[in-house]
Design an enzyme around this catalytic site. Structure first.
Site: not given
Ligand code: OSB
Ligand code: MG
Length: 368
Positions: A163, A188, A238
């Protein structure tokens, strides 16, 4: 199936360790479970909304409201034939995909139990076990991050997702790449950058990443197109892909080269299946995202991830990465080759620990 009764439970489960993303840190996971009864059978589903509207505008509270006041009254007492019949019936409710998807999951579980078929079989899955990785949250320091990754690599995970957020991006990814020159690595951002600030991500091109997931706003497919033109690493969407239509927009606009399919985010397994088929036709790889699911949602993710187009490892880690105590009797573990075995019992192929649910639940609504 003639649906006689639906019960929904908001639950709260402690996580093994905290999980931090660009939108915040959590120590426990809320979600809503759906118990659907029809023709003497029981099906279960999971709505993956969390307590806070950080990843999605939906929350445990909005899921309870939308299901109790709008969706479930359209279903109880009705003969719902299959997932497309379900989607038609709830089509008058705009949005609220995480809520709808949990109910669709329970319907699939029931249909599978009635017909003696596993969800994998019903969806057209082809693999007995699927490649998986682990999504590693932001840590207090870069060395804590590398230590966390060390732990997961020691457990056998061969794909790592980090992340990232502004200020905690390039150096983090560089440190993990340095420690693991060969490992499959991806990042991400959960929408933490803007097109104006995203140029700072360009050094990621030197780290041989599989992909950069959702750098920009969730409602901004167009800017992802502009960003993808500036970077060599494949962009993966996403949050931006909330339906098969949005998947088509992203493909046609060349806004990404990879799509993360979360059946919850797109309104149900049937919608995830449509996106899978569309991406296969377009030649885009897909993979199964995760939302820190319980054993119910994990079983569902494993089933869809067994379809042939899911060519990249999923965010589907072993049960012990998330929860000491789960609400299914079955626990999923990591095989030596960084895969998890897909359940093959009827429906989701899991059995439910209703005692655990009673302990984790902080409410219950019954419609019959
Ligand atoms: O963006 O993929 C995400 C968890 C909750 C909400 C959003 C995301 C995630 C993860 C964890 O990355 C994936 C998992 O292991 O379930
Ligand atoms: Mg994501």
């Amino acid at each position: 199936m003639k649906i006689s009764k639906i019960t929904i439970y908001p639950i709260n489960m402690p996580l093994v360790s905290h999980f931090e993303t660009s939108f915040g840190r959590i120590y426990d996971r809320e979600c809503v479970l759906v118990k659907m009864e029809a023709e003497g059978l029981v099906g279960w589903g999971e709505c993956a909304a969390d307590r806070d509207p950080g990843y999605s505008y939906e929350t445990t509270g909005t899921v309870m409201h939308i299901l109790k006041d709008f969706a479930l009254p359209l279903l109880v007492g009705q003969d719902v034939i299959d997932a497309s019949d379900f989607q038609r019936r709830i089509g008058t409710i705009r949005g609220h995909h995480l809520a709808k998807a949990g109910v669709e999951m329970a319907l699939w579980d029931l249909l599978g139990k009635r017909d003696g078929k596993s969800l994998k079989q019903m969806l057209g899955g082809v693999k007995d076990a699927v490649d998986v990785g682990v999504s590693v949250g932001l840590q207090d320091t870069t060395s804590d991050l590398v230590k966390a990754v060390d732990g997961y690599v020691a457990q056998g995970y061969r794909r790592i997702k980090l992340k990232i957020k502004p200020g905690r991006d390039i150096s983090e990814a560089q440190a993990v790449r340095k420690a693991y020159p060969q490992i499959r690595l991806q990042v991400d951002a959960n929408s933490a950058y803007t097109l104006e600030s995203a140029h700072i991500l360009r050094p990621l091109d030197d780290l041989d990443l599989l992909l950069i997931e959702q750098p920009l706003f969730e409602d901004d497919i167009w800017d992802h197109r502009l960003f993808q033109k500036q970077i060599k690493t494949p962009v993966c969407l996403d949050e931006s892909v909330i339906s098969p239509r949005h998947a088509r927009y992203a493909i046609e606009m060349e806004a990404c080269r990879i799509i993360n399919i979360k059946p919850g985010r797109v309104g149900g397994l049937s919608q995830g299946l449509e996106i899978h088929d569309m991406c296969q036709r377009a030649g885009l790889p897909v993979w199964c995202g995760g939302m820190l699911e319980t054993g119910i949602g994990r079983a569902s993710n494993l089933a869809i991830a067994s379809l042939p187009g899911f060519s990249l490892p999923g965010d589907i880690s072993a049960s012990d990465r998330y929860y000491t105590r789960d609400i299914t009797h079955e626990r999923f573990s990591l095989n030596a080759d960084s895969t998890i075995t897909v359940p093959n019992g009827p429906g989701l192929g899991v059995t439910i620990d209703e005692t655990a649910i009673k302990e984790f639940a902080f409410g219950e609504v019954v419609l019959e």
